[in-house]
Design an enzyme around this catalytic site. Structure first.
Site, PDB file in Angstrom:
ATOM      1  N   GLY A   1      10.826  27.423  -2.019  1.00 27.90           N
ATOM      2  CA  GLY A   1      12.144  27.776  -2.538  1.00 27.90           C
ATOM      3  C   GLY A   1      13.208  27.645  -1.464  1.00 27.90           C
ATOM      4  O   GLY A   1      13.140  26.735  -0.645  1.00 27.90           O
TER       5      GLY A   1
ATOM      6  N   SER B   1       8.289  26.067   3.827  1.00 27.82           N
ATOM      7  CA  SER B   1       8.898  24.771   3.524  1.00 27.82           C
ATOM      8  C   SER B   1       9.592  24.807   2.171  1.00 27.82           C
ATOM      9  O   SER B   1       9.572  25.800   1.470  1.00 27.82           O
ATOM     10  CB  SER B   1       7.821  23.691   3.520  1.00 27.82           C
ATOM     11  OG  SER B   1       6.941  23.905   2.429  1.00 27.82           O
ATOM     12  N   LYS B   2      10.179  23.700   1.834  1.00 28.51           N
ATOM     13  CA  LYS B   2      10.972  23.595   0.589  1.00 28.51           C
ATOM     14  C   LYS B   2      10.220  24.109  -0.631  1.00 28.51           C
ATOM     15  O   LYS B   2      10.809  24.716  -1.512  1.00 28.51           O
ATOM     16  CB  LYS B   2      11.359  22.140   0.300  1.00 28.51           C
ATOM     17  CG  LYS B   2      11.771  21.334   1.487  1.00 28.51           C
ATOM     18  CD  LYS B   2      13.161  21.631   1.989  1.00 28.51           C
ATOM     19  CE  LYS B   2      13.392  20.863   3.274  1.00 28.51           C
ATOM     20  NZ  LYS B   2      12.387  21.230   4.333  1.00 28.51           N
ATOM     21  N   ARG B   3       8.918  23.861  -0.639  1.00 26.80           N
ATOM     22  CA  ARG B   3       8.201  24.258  -1.843  1.00 26.80           C
ATOM     23  C   ARG B   3       8.152  25.767  -2.012  1.00 26.80           C
ATOM     24  O   ARG B   3       7.740  26.281  -3.048  1.00 26.80           O
ATOM     25  CB  ARG B   3       6.788  23.655  -1.852  1.00 26.80           C
ATOM     26  CG  ARG B   3       5.850  24.235  -0.844  1.00 26.80           C
ATOM     27  CD  ARG B   3       4.630  23.364  -0.591  1.00 26.80           C
ATOM     28  NE  ARG B   3       4.020  23.737   0.663  1.00 26.80           N
ATOM     29  CZ  ARG B   3       3.250  24.820   0.824  1.00 26.80           C
ATOM     30  NH1 ARG B   3       2.979  25.581  -0.203  1.00 26.80           N
ATOM     31  NH2 ARG B   3       2.746  25.100   1.993  1.00 26.80           N
TER      32      ARG B   3
END
Length: 507
Positions: free
Chosen positions: A265, A261-263
């Site tokens: 990167g 996911s976005k976390r």
RNA sequence: GCCCCCAUCGUCUAGUGGCCUAGGACACCGCCCUUUCAAGGCGGCGGCGGGGAUUCGAAUUCCCCUGGGGGCACCA
């Protein structure tokens, strides 16, 4: 088990994104596998937009996804933007054309589906009750018992209703090209909605109708769809249609083993595009995540992947996204580019750096950084040696210039400055020649330094620090040629004054 | 909770009962090259989750456990 599965020719596969976001690397890999499969078997690769969720779908996302898929080099044969014999290719348009409702009507007529008038509240309550009983949530059939007459009159009265598929008894087995056979015990799935109260088809229904109408022969998608496949198989059976072959590939995980996911990167194709990853490197990397060619080679062109791609060589286990390996591959592809191709690729990432350089200087600078780039967006930082000179007074390395030998190196270098061309005197075509000239100048300078008992190492370090204010950076010949005569002279003179002033105690 | 999937070096994988004292790649470490940093070359470290069973023989087959992942919507 799966290896002898027949591949009817011509094969037809599809990539069916929902335009509710940008193209995620996971989806990109799904698109890639479909693409490779189709091209390997000389079949068709169809692009279909699943936009029945009007609230979340946008034309912007659709364009962005199409754009990214095209950027990755996965050209499609049929799609919303280019038509084909099986259109329309947007579910919203297919819905407007009444395609789904006619299939639903058939199911209703045959009593394989029924109208459901249950409220969302009741449905939610039902779910909680199942959960409380430690059961898998499923609809309780209530509206399945309503007579068609009663349903008609309630519908006529304007009561909102969905259409539910009547799930028959019996185990459901999914034959999968990657996993083999997996069976779902009877009773785990309840009657599911195929048409929502707003008239739009639900996913599990629309997909089946579309895949039938578009004559899709193989469905290659993520493992998260495995349980949906059981439902969809039921719909095929109810419609008396032969289902396509299925292949569910594993999902991509983040470095911590959790869902990517976005976390973690960068996760979308667009992110990587912006960072300066080459499409060839991305699809190469994505293909290798789960799939491996018989040759065991790691760097593979699109043509080579098409030639070797076989669905049975796709691994079953989930794969963790490894940025370091992508970086390595991207570096390989960057280094493989010839000067012109590299110039075209790097251009958008140059930013302000471009303005400072003449065409020839830029060409030299490009050659200087090409071997050390991991991703194109790193260009600006690497170019700093050329364009953002660090003042000597601020550079701690500059103390090394305060030395009689160093001062002499600067003097000797200045005497040979004529070997370098003026910035305006060479263009991109002359870049390589100019670098050679600088190399020659350096070797002559080195010989002279030797004669004067100045170690070459000191000479190179002195020049590097004088020219850039830094202890590391591009090779000196590139630096000299890229800076060209004027800038080299100016920086060398500044450095000599800097050294002279300090040597004689004036500062 | 229920259903399903998965399980080889830190990571991606090769491996389909003997060719495996498990091969490759990334990463890491060392050496070489070298005017710096890279790149490149060479070498090293490192793995079949655990327990049963089948077999003359199991990384490869079966079962259990454990661990991870996915699904359980009027989202797709």
């Amino acid at each position: 088990m799966t290896s002898e599965h027949p591949f009817p020719s011509p094969v037809r596969v599809r990539f069916a994104p929902s335009p509710t976001g940008t193209l995620h690397v996971g989806s990109a890999r799904t698109a890639l596998y479909n693409y490779l499969f189709a091209r390997h078997l000389q079949g068709s690769f169809v692009l279909r937009i699943e936009d029945t969720d009007a609230a979340r779908s946008t034309p912007e996302f659709e364009r962005s996804i199409l754009d990214d898929v095209a950027w990755l080099g996965l050209d499609w044969d049929e799609g919303p933007d280019r038509g084909g014999d099986f259109g329309p290719y947007r579910q919203s348009e297919r819905s407007a054309a009444g395609l789904y409702l006619s299939y639903a009507g058939r199911l209703l007529d045959e009593n394989k589906a029924y109208h459901c008038f249950c409220s969302q509240e009741r449905l939610e309550k039902l779910k909680q009750e199942c959960l409380a009983r430690n059961e898998m949530p499923k609809y309780d059939h209530r509206c399945g018992a309503i007579s068609s007459d009663e349903a008609e009159s309630r519908l006529a009265a304007g009561e909102p209703a969905t259409i539910r598929f009547r799930v028959s008894d019996g185990d459901i087995a999914v034959d999968d090209l990657i996993h083999g056979r997996t069976a779902f015990p009877a009773g785990v799935i309840g009657d599911f909605i195929i048409v929502r109260s707003d008239g739009a088809p639900s996913y599990n229904f629309a997909v089946v109708v579309d895949d039938i109408d578009m004559e899709i022969t193989h469905v290659i998608r993520g493992e998260d769809h495995l349980t949906n496949t059981a439902r969809q198989l039921l719909v095929y059976a109810a419609l008396a249609k032969e289902p396509p072959a299925f292949a569910h590939h594993s999902l991509i995980m983040g470095p911590d083993g959790g869902k990517l996911s976005k976390r973690h990167g960068a996760t979308s194709a667009g992110d990587f595009r912006q960072l300066g990853y080459l499409p060839a490197a991305i699809i190469n990397y994505l293909a290798l995540l789960s799939w491996s060619p018989p040759s065991q080679r790691e760097q593979l062109s699109k043509a080579e992947m098409i030639k070797d791609f076989e669905i049975r060589r796709v691994a079953r286990s989930p794969a963790i996204f490894d940025l370091q390996k992508l970086n390595w591959l991207n570096g390989l592809y960057i280094r493989d580019l010839d000067h012109e191709a590299f110039h075209r690729a790097i251009e958008p990432f140059l930013g302000a750096a471009r303005e400072f350089a003449s065409e020839g200087q830029l060409a030299v600078a490009e050659q200087a950084i090409q071997t050390s780039l991991v991703a194109l967006a790193g260009a600006r930082e690497q170019l700093a040696a050329f364009f953002d000179q660090r003042p000597l007074a601020e550079a701690k390395e500059s103390v090394e210039l305060v030395d009689a030998g160093s001062e002499r190196v600067l003097e000797l270098a200045l005497l040979r400055i004529a070997a370098l061309n003026s910035a305006a005197e060479f263009n991109a075509a002359g870049a390589t020649e100019e670098i050679e000239a600088a190399r020659l100048m350096l070797s002559e300078l080195k010989r002279q330094c030797r004669q004067e008992k100045i170690p070459p190492k000191q000479m190179f370090r002195t020049l590097r620090i004088a020219l850039t204010g830094r202890a590391s950076g591009p090779e000196l010949p590139f630096l000299l040629a890229g800076l060209a005569r004027e800038a080299v002279r100016q920086r060398l003179e500044e450095a000599r004054e800097f050294a002279a002033a300090r040597l004689r105690g004036k500062v």
